[in-house]
Design an enzyme around this catalytic site. Structure first.
Site, short mmCIF file in Angstrom:
data_model
loop_
_atom_site.label_atom_id
_atom_site.label_comp_id
_atom_site.label_asym_id
_atom_site.label_seq_id
_atom_site.Cartn_x
_atom_site.Cartn_y
_atom_site.Cartn_z
N ARG A 138 34.59 63.90 94.11
CA ARG A 138 34.28 62.50 94.38
C ARG A 138 33.63 62.30 95.74
O ARG A 138 33.32 61.18 96.12
CB ARG A 138 35.57 61.71 94.36
CG ARG A 138 35.45 60.54 93.41
CD ARG A 138 36.72 60.20 92.88
NE ARG A 138 36.83 58.91 92.33
CZ ARG A 138 37.33 58.72 91.13
NH1 ARG A 138 37.65 59.73 90.37
NH2 ARG A 138 37.48 57.52 90.70
N LYS A 146 33.22 57.94 81.74
CA LYS A 146 33.52 59.36 81.97
C LYS A 146 34.67 59.82 81.07
O LYS A 146 34.58 60.84 80.41
CB LYS A 146 33.88 59.61 83.45
CG LYS A 146 32.82 59.19 84.45
CD LYS A 146 33.23 59.51 85.87
CE LYS A 146 34.44 58.76 86.37
NZ LYS A 146 34.26 57.29 86.49
P1 AP5 Z 1 36.11 54.75 80.62
O1 AP5 Z 1 35.69 55.86 79.73
O2 AP5 Z 1 37.58 54.54 80.80
O3 AP5 Z 1 35.38 54.85 82.03
P2 AP5 Z 1 35.63 55.84 83.24
O4 AP5 Z 1 34.31 56.16 83.81
O5 AP5 Z 1 36.52 56.97 82.84
O6 AP5 Z 1 36.38 54.81 84.21
P3 AP5 Z 1 37.64 54.98 85.15
O7 AP5 Z 1 38.02 53.58 85.57
O8 AP5 Z 1 38.73 55.78 84.51
O9 AP5 Z 1 37.01 55.75 86.33
P4 AP5 Z 1 37.48 55.82 87.75
O10 AP5 Z 1 36.61 56.90 88.24
O11 AP5 Z 1 37.45 54.56 88.54
O12 AP5 Z 1 39.06 56.12 87.61
P5 AP5 Z 1 39.94 57.41 87.82
O13 AP5 Z 1 41.07 57.35 86.88
O14 AP5 Z 1 39.11 58.63 87.88
O15 AP5 Z 1 35.46 53.39 80.07
C1 AP5 Z 1 35.76 52.12 80.65
C2 AP5 Z 1 35.73 51.03 79.57
O16 AP5 Z 1 34.40 50.87 79.11
C3 AP5 Z 1 36.56 51.34 78.32
O17 AP5 Z 1 37.11 50.14 77.85
C4 AP5 Z 1 35.55 51.93 77.34
O18 AP5 Z 1 35.91 51.70 76.00
C5 AP5 Z 1 34.29 51.14 77.72
N1 AP5 Z 1 33.06 51.91 77.54
C6 AP5 Z 1 32.83 53.23 77.85
N2 AP5 Z 1 31.54 53.57 77.58
C7 AP5 Z 1 30.95 52.43 77.10
C8 AP5 Z 1 29.63 52.13 76.63
N3 AP5 Z 1 28.66 53.05 76.62
N4 AP5 Z 1 29.38 50.87 76.23
C9 AP5 Z 1 30.35 49.90 76.24
N5 AP5 Z 1 31.64 50.13 76.65
C10 AP5 Z 1 31.92 51.38 77.07
O19 AP5 Z 1 40.45 57.19 89.34
C11 AP5 Z 1 41.40 56.16 89.63
C12 AP5 Z 1 41.82 56.29 91.09
O20 AP5 Z 1 42.45 57.58 91.32
C13 AP5 Z 1 40.67 56.26 92.13
O21 AP5 Z 1 40.31 54.93 92.49
C14 AP5 Z 1 41.31 57.04 93.30
O22 AP5 Z 1 42.22 56.23 94.02
C15 AP5 Z 1 42.10 58.14 92.58
N6 AP5 Z 1 41.30 59.37 92.37
C16 AP5 Z 1 40.96 59.93 91.18
N7 AP5 Z 1 40.25 61.05 91.36
C17 AP5 Z 1 40.13 61.21 92.70
C18 AP5 Z 1 39.47 62.17 93.52
N8 AP5 Z 1 38.79 63.21 93.00
N9 AP5 Z 1 39.55 62.02 94.87
C19 AP5 Z 1 40.25 61.01 95.43
N10 AP5 Z 1 40.87 60.04 94.71
C20 AP5 Z 1 40.82 60.15 93.35
#
Ligand code: AP5
Length: 216
Positions: free
Chosen positions: A88, A13
């Site tokens: 989410r 994402k």
């Molecule tokens: P990346 O692009 O970083 O993936 P992502 O989907 O953004 O993953 P996140 O871990 O950031 O998502 P998340 O939803 O768990 O975390 P968030 O920060 O929102 O890619 C990942 C890796 O894969 C990278 O190394 C990239 O290079 C590689 N990659 C990407 N595409 C690829 C491909 N096609 N092929 C190969 N490799 C690839 O949330 C963190 C925490 O915050 C949550 O757990 C929660 O506690 C809180 N939080 C955030 N938003 C909310 C909400 N709305 N409500 C409640 N709590 C929330």
């Protein structure tokens, strides 16, 4: 253009939102980044959110909805935005609908990036970023050209997210399936859902998304 990026942790994402930000002159709104900043600055919301984030649980709807609501009022979003990590759950999706309606805005599309669980733990637990410029790397899939030196800015300092260990990633995946995956049906029923194959390589996923948006 107003977009939502949907998908499990590590689906890509953030990677794809940053690309769309550049290609379509949109602003990436990552609730994860906003919350991590609040935790680092020990703001009131940050202090409340820290424990849930560390455990891979969702932060309370109240905090996240208030954070997004304040952000949507800012003037830099005039050309559009990409919500990355929000909504989410159903409560957040309904709150978003209400916020957009109150502001006279309409969501153009929800990009759902589909990836099987097995690869997600490796993707997320192997990733790290440059501490200075934020460029993303991966232990095996995307290393710097020179070991230990950022390709983009030359810094030798890197950091990993506290919630990117294998155990927390598994919990984040469980939370995703229980709380977030049902939003696929929610947006499908509104005719907004555009699914792409997130198992393809990064450039190919970008191509699929651009095609979906051109056709929307
Ligand atoms: P990346 O692009 O970083 O993936 P992502 O989907 O953004 O993953 P996140 O871990 O950031 O998502 P998340 O939803 O768990 O975390 P968030 O920060 O929102 O890619 C990942 C890796 O894969 C990278 O190394 C990239 O290079 C590689 N990659 C990407 N595409 C690829 C491909 N096609 N092929 C190969 N490799 C690839 O949330 C963190 C925490 O915050 C949550 O757990 C929660 O506690 C809180 N939080 C955030 N938003 C909310 C909400 N709305 N409500 C409640 N709590 C929330």
């Amino acid at each position: 253009m107003k977009l939502v990026m949907l998908g499990p942790p590590g689906a890509g994402k953030g990677t794809q939102a940053r690309r769309l930000q550049d290609s379509r002159n949109l602003v990436q709104l990552s609730t994860g980044d906003m919350l991590r900043k609040a935790v680092a600055e020990a703001t009131e919301y940050g202090i409340k959110a820290a424990a849930a984030m560390k455990a891979g649980e969702l932060v309370s709807d109240e905090i996240v909805i208030a954070t997004i609501s304040e952000r949507l009022d800012q003037p830099d979003l005039a050309n559009g935005f990409i919500l990355d990590g929000f909504p989410r759950n159903l409560e957040q999706a309904e709150a978003l609908d209400a916020m957009l309606e109150a502001k006279g805005l309409v969501l153009d599309a929800v990009i759902d990036i589909a990836v099987v669980d097995d690869v997600l733990v490796d993707r997320v637990s192997g990733r790290y970023t440059c501490a200075k410029c934020g460029k993303g790397y991966h232990d095996t899939m995307e290393k710097p050209a020179t070991d230990g030196v950022c390709d983009k800015c030359g810094s030798t300092e890197f950091k990993r997210r506290a919630d990117d260990n294998a155990e927390t990633v598994r919990n984040r995946l469980e939370v995703y399936h229980a709380e977030t995956a049902p939003l696929q049906d929610y947006y499908r029923s509104k005719g907004k859902l555009k699914s792409v194959d997130g198992m393809a390589d990064i450039d190919d996923v970008t191509r699929q998304i651009e095609e979906e948006l051109d056709a929307a």
